[in-house]
Scaffold this motif. Structure first.
Motif, PDB file in Angstrom:
ATOM      1  N   TYR A 123       0.949  -1.144   0.090  1.00  0.00           N
ATOM      2  CA  TYR A 123       0.036   0.082   0.067  1.00  0.00           C
ATOM      3  C   TYR A 123       0.988   1.177  -0.101  1.00  0.00           C
ATOM      4  O   TYR A 123       1.800   1.364   0.845  1.00  0.00           O
ATOM      5  N   ILE A 124       0.568   2.076  -1.050  1.00  0.00           N
ATOM      6  CA  ILE A 124       1.391   3.478  -1.204  1.00  0.00           C
ATOM      7  C   ILE A 124       0.493   4.637  -1.003  1.00  0.00           C
ATOM      8  O   ILE A 124      -0.729   4.561  -1.017  1.00  0.00           O
ATOM      9  N   ASP A 125       1.327   5.773  -0.726  1.00  0.00           N
ATOM     10  CA  ASP A 125       0.566   7.121  -0.479  1.00  0.00           C
ATOM     11  C   ASP A 125      -0.235   7.494  -1.699  1.00  0.00           C
ATOM     12  O   ASP A 125       0.355   7.352  -3.209  1.00  0.00           O
ATOM     13  N   MET A 126      -1.343   8.004  -1.651  1.00  0.00           N
ATOM     14  CA  MET A 126      -1.939   8.591  -2.783  1.00  0.00           C
ATOM     15  C   MET A 126      -1.688  10.078  -3.073  1.00  0.00           C
ATOM     16  O   MET A 126      -1.170  10.760  -2.015  1.00  0.00           O
ATOM     17  N   PRO A 127      -1.324  10.433  -4.288  1.00  0.00           N
ATOM     18  CA  PRO A 127      -0.866  11.774  -4.686  1.00  0.00           C
ATOM     19  C   PRO A 127      -1.778  12.584  -4.009  1.00  0.00           C
ATOM     20  O   PRO A 127      -3.063  12.554  -3.896  1.00  0.00           O
ATOM     21  N   GLU A 128      -1.285  13.796  -3.643  1.00  0.00           N
ATOM     22  CA  GLU A 128      -2.048  14.863  -2.852  1.00  0.00           C
ATOM     23  C   GLU A 128      -3.003  15.420  -3.823  1.00  0.00           C
ATOM     24  O   GLU A 128      -4.163  15.618  -3.486  1.00  0.00           O
TER      25      GLU A 128
END
Length: 323
Positions: free
Chosen positions: A270-275
């Protein structure tokens, strides 16, 4: 003659394939190929002619088409949900669609239009294709708004019952390979898993949804074109219709389906969603399908697991990927 705009694109080329399956080859493909790879979608298809979208529009505006027209299936549009040029979308998606629809209505040709589930915005107003609620919808991006504007035009002109406008949900399947970042996650996942052995999904930023638990109505393109074929054969059926399975599934479900189809163990990161996406992200979509079913449309939608298996094993895993 049957016109398919966007006929080299994803759903458009799949519909030309469907027409061919039903023995129809008197087809004119309308598109703008440019330098994209979408021409590859046409190689195995049978059709009578190809016209650039601007040439076709000019013929329509001057009523100079050199052939009779039985139907126009209008899948042509800029489908990028991140397109920033609002004027371009107004002309290319909205105005072009209105022009074609008006011409078809005047000339007695069947008109089937590609709308979008993007018209539902964040989903807080539900996913009902009840035409009485069209004006309540608030799309989150200009792409969705351009599609909404056409449906509102048809309603305002009192012609919704004389055409079909289809709100496609999360469509995936063969012939989407030219779409780049707009390809389905299944298509991207097959490549990513093949290269790294794992799949990256966005983290959730909503307390009601775990990471990878965000939900979508994933629908197989083969089912979509079956619906379109049925509507082409039943011109008495008109209105705005959702095209989805009616069952929301999570991104984790989708990932598991792809790993299973590839015969590999699950490995999800699971990775960060772009702002820039966080404020416009849909956490849940699920098509209400009672309206289409009430018309008598007999299409039974394929489960996510079965569709993923067909797509992965029948196309993505083979050198010959196209319909």
């Amino acid at each position: 003659m049957h016109i398919v705009t966007g006929g080299a694109g994803f759903i458009g080329s799949a519909f030309v394939w469907k027409l061919n399956q039903m023995g129809i080859t008197d087809i004119v493909v309308v598109d703008e190929l440019g330098t994209s790879e979408s021409w590859k979608n046409l190689v195995s298809l049978r059709y009578a002619d190809y016209l650039h979208k601007d040439t076709f529009l000019d013929m329509v505006l001057h009523d100079e088409l050199p052939f009779g027209v039985d139907s126009v299936t209008h899948m042509g549009a800029c489908s990028s949900t991140t397109e920033q040029d609002a004027d371009y979308l107004m002309e290319n998606n909205y105005r072009y669609s209105v022009t074609l629809a008006a011409w078809c209505l005047e000339h007695g040709a069947r008109f089937i239009n590609a709308s979008s589930a993007a018209t539902y915005g964040d989903g807080s107003r539900g996913f009902s294709d009840d035409e009485a609620r069209l004006g309540e919808l608030r799309p989150l991006n200009m792409y969705g708004y351009s599609k909404q504007l056409f449906d509102l035009w048809a309603q305002r002109e009192g012609v919704l019952g004389s055409l079909a406008s289809l709100k496609f949900f999360n469509v995936f399947g063969p012939n989407e390979y030219h779409k780049g970042d707009m390809m389905s996650v299944i298509c991207k996942a097959h490549t990513q898993i093949g290269q790294t052995g794992k799949l990256k999904l966005f983290k959730s930023y909503h307390p009601d949804y775990p990471d990878g638990g965000q939900m979508r109505d994933f629908v197989y393109v083969k089912d979509c074109v079956d619906v379109m074929w049925w509507l082409l054969m039943h011109p008495e059926v008109g209105g705005v219709f959702n095209v989805g399975t009616g069952r929301a599934r999570s991104w984790n479900d989708l990932a598991r389906s792809v790993f299973a189809a590839m015969g590999l163990p699950e490995a999800i990161e699971y990775i960060d969603m772009p702002e820039q996406l966080r404020g416009k992200y849909q956490y849940y979509t699920q098509a209400e399908m009672t309206k289409l079913a009430a018309t008598g449309c007999p299409v039974q939608f394929t489960s996510l697991e079965d569709a993923a298996k067909d797509y992965v094993q029948g196309y993505l895993a083979r050198e010959e990927r196209y319909l």
